[in-house]
Motif scaffolding. Structure first.
Motif, PDB file in Angstrom:
ATOM      1  N   LEU A   1      -3.077  43.368  76.347  1.00 13.22           N
ATOM      2  CA  LEU A   1      -2.678  44.666  76.915  1.00 13.22           C
ATOM      3  C   LEU A   1      -1.967  44.473  78.247  1.00 13.22           C
ATOM      4  CD1 LEU A   1      -5.905  46.716  76.075  1.00 13.22           C
ATOM      5  CD2 LEU A   1      -3.633  47.067  75.082  1.00 13.22           C
ATOM      6  N   LYS A   2      -2.401  43.488  79.036  1.00  9.79           N
ATOM      7  CA  LYS A   2      -1.743  43.197  80.311  1.00  9.79           C
ATOM      8  C   LYS A   2      -0.374  42.572  80.084  1.00  9.79           C
ATOM      9  CE  LYS A   2      -4.375  41.277  83.493  1.00  9.79           C
ATOM     10  NZ  LYS A   2      -5.399  40.377  84.082  1.00  9.79           N
ATOM     11  N   GLU A   3      -0.286  41.641  79.117  1.00  8.62           N
ATOM     12  CA  GLU A   3       0.987  40.971  78.853  1.00  8.62           C
ATOM     13  C   GLU A   3       2.037  41.932  78.302  1.00  8.62           C
ATOM     14  OE1 GLU A   3      -0.122  37.809  76.270  1.00  8.62           O
ATOM     15  OE2 GLU A   3      -0.667  36.435  77.913  1.00  8.62           O
ATOM     16  N   SER A   4       1.592  42.940  77.555  1.00  9.45           N
ATOM     17  CA  SER A   4       2.535  43.914  77.002  1.00  9.45           C
ATOM     18  C   SER A   4       2.910  44.993  78.011  1.00  9.45           C
ATOM     19  CB  SER A   4       1.939  44.570  75.749  1.00  9.45           C
ATOM     20  OG  SER A   4       0.803  45.345  76.096  1.00  9.45           O
ATOM     21  N   GLY A   5       2.291  44.962  79.194  1.00  8.65           N
ATOM     22  CA  GLY A   5       2.643  45.920  80.239  1.00  8.65           C
ATOM     23  C   GLY A   5       1.880  47.225  80.191  1.00  8.65           C
TER      24      GLY A   5
ATOM     25  N   GLU B   1       9.601  39.858  84.124  1.00  8.89           N
ATOM     26  CA  GLU B   1       9.304  41.246  83.799  1.00  8.89           C
ATOM     27  C   GLU B   1       9.195  41.417  82.286  1.00  8.89           C
ATOM     28  OE1 GLU B   1       8.684  43.860  85.770  1.00  8.89           O
ATOM     29  OE2 GLU B   1       8.843  42.621  87.565  1.00  8.89           O
ATOM     30  N   VAL B   2       8.215  42.247  81.837  1.00 12.31           N
ATOM     31  CA  VAL B   2       8.031  42.502  80.413  1.00 12.31           C
ATOM     32  C   VAL B   2       8.831  43.737  80.008  1.00 12.31           C
ATOM     33  CG1 VAL B   2       6.367  43.071  78.603  1.00 12.31           C
ATOM     34  CG2 VAL B   2       5.743  41.452  80.401  1.00 12.31           C
ATOM     35  N   TYR B   3       9.619  43.636  78.937  1.00 11.09           N
ATOM     36  CA  TYR B   3      10.415  44.748  78.431  1.00 11.09           C
ATOM     37  C   TYR B   3      10.098  44.953  76.948  1.00 11.09           C
ATOM     38  CZ  TYR B   3      13.195  44.045  82.676  1.00 11.09           C
ATOM     39  OH  TYR B   3      13.593  43.914  83.979  1.00 11.09           O
TER      40      TYR B   3
ATOM     41  N   MET C   1       5.639  43.668  67.724  1.00 14.33           N
ATOM     42  CA  MET C   1       4.398  43.968  68.427  1.00 14.33           C
ATOM     43  C   MET C   1       3.573  44.943  67.604  1.00 14.33           C
ATOM     44  SD  MET C   1       5.658  46.610  71.391  1.00 14.33           S
ATOM     45  CE  MET C   1       4.007  47.197  71.661  1.00 14.33           C
ATOM     46  N   ARG C   2       2.280  44.972  67.815  1.00 10.57           N
ATOM     47  CA  ARG C   2       1.417  45.817  67.011  1.00 10.57           C
ATOM     48  C   ARG C   2       1.125  47.124  67.727  1.00 10.57           C
ATOM     49  NH1 ARG C   2      -3.728  45.692  68.989  1.00 10.57           N
ATOM     50  NH2 ARG C   2      -4.207  44.111  70.520  1.00 10.57           N
ATOM     51  N   ASP C   3       0.748  48.142  66.928  1.00  4.87           N
ATOM     52  CA  ASP C   3       0.325  49.411  67.517  1.00  4.87           C
ATOM     53  C   ASP C   3      -1.046  49.251  68.139  1.00  4.87           C
ATOM     54  OD1 ASP C   3       2.560  50.842  66.769  1.00  4.87           O
ATOM     55  OD2 ASP C   3       1.775  51.214  64.766  1.00  4.87           O
ATOM     56  N   LEU C   4      -1.349  50.115  69.077  1.00  4.83           N
ATOM     57  CA  LEU C   4      -2.696  50.147  69.636  1.00  4.83           C
ATOM     58  C   LEU C   4      -3.631  50.751  68.599  1.00  4.83           C
ATOM     59  CD1 LEU C   4      -2.060  51.426  73.267  1.00  4.83           C
ATOM     60  CD2 LEU C   4      -2.310  49.084  72.469  1.00  4.83           C
ATOM     61  N   ASP C   5      -4.771  50.086  68.353  1.00  2.00           N
ATOM     62  CA  ASP C   5      -5.727  50.639  67.415  1.00  2.00           C
ATOM     63  C   ASP C   5      -6.838  51.358  68.177  1.00  2.00           C
ATOM     64  OD1 ASP C   5      -7.397  48.651  68.443  1.00  2.00           O
ATOM     65  OD2 ASP C   5      -7.069  47.302  66.761  1.00  2.00           O
ATOM     66  N   GLU C   6      -7.815  51.893  67.432  1.00  2.00           N
ATOM     67  CA  GLU C   6      -8.877  52.658  68.069  1.00  2.00           C
ATOM     68  C   GLU C   6      -9.689  51.802  69.035  1.00  2.00           C
ATOM     69  OE1 GLU C   6     -11.296  54.602  65.203  1.00  2.00           O
ATOM     70  OE2 GLU C   6      -9.671  55.823  64.382  1.00  2.00           O
ATOM     71  N   THR C   7      -9.857  50.518  68.717  1.00  2.00           N
ATOM     72  CA  THR C   7     -10.607  49.631  69.609  1.00  2.00           C
ATOM     73  C   THR C   7      -9.883  49.450  70.931  1.00  2.00           C
ATOM     74  OG1 THR C   7     -11.537  48.444  67.705  1.00  2.00           O
ATOM     75  CG2 THR C   7     -11.637  47.346  69.841  1.00  2.00           C
ATOM     76  N   ASP C   8      -8.550  49.271  70.876  1.00  5.21           N
ATOM     77  CA  ASP C   8      -7.771  49.162  72.115  1.00  5.21           C
ATOM     78  C   ASP C   8      -7.942  50.413  72.970  1.00  5.21           C
ATOM     79  OD1 ASP C   8      -6.602  46.645  71.613  1.00  5.21           O
ATOM     80  OD2 ASP C   8      -5.111  47.557  70.308  1.00  5.21           O
ATOM     81  N   LEU C   9      -7.833  51.580  72.340  1.00  7.22           N
ATOM     82  CA  LEU C   9      -7.955  52.840  73.076  1.00  7.22           C
ATOM     83  C   LEU C   9      -9.339  52.990  73.690  1.00  7.22           C
ATOM     84  CD1 LEU C   9      -6.085  55.258  70.641  1.00  7.22           C
ATOM     85  CD2 LEU C   9      -5.230  54.247  72.760  1.00  7.22           C
ATOM     86  N   GLU C  10     -10.368  52.550  72.957  1.00  8.80           N
ATOM     87  CA  GLU C  10     -11.723  52.650  73.494  1.00  8.80           C
ATOM     88  C   GLU C  10     -11.907  51.689  74.666  1.00  8.80           C
ATOM     89  OE1 GLU C  10     -16.353  52.845  71.902  1.00  8.80           O
ATOM     90  OE2 GLU C  10     -14.723  52.423  70.501  1.00  8.80           O
ATOM     91  N   ILE C  11     -11.334  50.508  74.570  1.00 12.51           N
ATOM     92  CA  ILE C  11     -11.401  49.551  75.680  1.00 12.51           C
ATOM     93  C   ILE C  11     -10.702  50.127  76.910  1.00 12.51           C
ATOM     94  CG2 ILE C  11     -10.560  47.311  76.503  1.00 12.51           C
ATOM     95  CD1 ILE C  11     -11.055  46.230  73.664  1.00 12.51           C
ATOM     96  N   LEU C  12      -9.530  50.723  76.716  1.00 12.07           N
ATOM     97  CA  LEU C  12      -8.809  51.334  77.833  1.00 12.07           C
ATOM     98  C   LEU C  12      -9.616  52.453  78.466  1.00 12.07           C
ATOM     99  CD1 LEU C  12      -5.212  51.478  76.338  1.00 12.07           C
ATOM    100  CD2 LEU C  12      -5.934  50.127  78.313  1.00 12.07           C
ATOM    101  N   SER C  13     -10.273  53.246  77.632  1.00 15.34           N
ATOM    102  CA  SER C  13     -11.091  54.340  78.143  1.00 15.34           C
ATOM    103  C   SER C  13     -12.263  53.815  78.970  1.00 15.34           C
ATOM    104  CB  SER C  13     -11.607  55.188  76.974  1.00 15.34           C
ATOM    105  OG  SER C  13     -12.418  56.247  77.447  1.00 15.34           O
TER     106      SER C  13
END
Length: 204
Positions: free
Chosen positions: A44-48, A180-182, A1-13
């Motif tokens: 992001l939803k599929e990874s939990g 369930e996602v683990y 799996m990949r790390d969250l990048d700055e775009t992911d964090l901005e989307i979450l924010s």
């Protein structure tokens, strides 16, 4: 799996600020198309990481009452009338009170609550709320303005291995078991977890 990048964090924010924000608007803010934003949110939803979307209700629009901060001083080690710890008894009363919206415990072991109390005699309401609890003193402060703005800005997102509790990095693995996602830090942890899960399921 990949790390969250700055775009992911901005989307979450942006979603934390307004979960109903259109994907096209999010895309304009982060430099992606609407479908690309949709794909990222799906991952992001599929990874939990995103478990659901909630409604942030402004209670001031739903319920009348006087907004107050209540500071309750409690004697250290004292017991309430039923023999329970005074702090725990006070916290329990605060949790059960419909008018109280937030409960805090200070480093000194005292209690602070934010409430919207109907009626004019707030002090009488407080006395009734903590009746039977060992209270040294309390202070009531009227609140003029109140703002509650939880934020995920600057928070580091880290997934935890379901087997060993270590942090899951880019070399980790993600799998779905019985819906369930683990997340796992390595393939060995995934194998151990799956074997134990299957043994437990077989013995059920």
């Amino acid at each position: 799996m990949r790390d969250l990048d700055e775009t992911d964090l901005e989307i979450l924010s942006l979603l934390a600020a307004d979960a109903r924000r259109p994907f096209s608007e999010i895309g304009e803010r982060v430099g992606l198309s609407g479908p690309a934003v949709s794909d990222r949110i799906t991952r992001l939803k599929e990874s939990g990481i995103i478990e659901g979307f909630t409604v942030d209700v402004d209670r001031t629009k739903l319920r009348a009452g006087v907004p107050v901060l209540i500071d309750v001083e409690l004697p250290v080690g004292a017991e309430s009338a039923d023999g329970s710890d005074a702090l725990e008894a006070a916290r329990e009363r605060a949790r059960d009170a419909d008018a109280i919206e937030h409960v805090f415990v200070t480093a000194e072991g005292d209690l602070r609550v934010y409430a919207r109390v109907e009626g004019l005699n707030v002090r009488e309401w407080v006395r009734g709320l903590f009746d039977g609890v060992a209270v040294d003193d309390y202070a009531v402060t009227l609140v003029d303005e109140f703002e509650w703005t939880p934020s995920i800005e600057g928070v580091e997102f880290a997934l935890t291995c379901a087997e060993c509790s270590n942090t899951v990095d880019s070399e980790g693995e993600t799998t779905r078991i019985d819906g369930e996602v683990y997340h796992f830090c390595c393939s060995s942890c995934l194998s151990r977890f799956r074997e134990r899960y299957q043994r437990l399921e077989a013995g059920a």
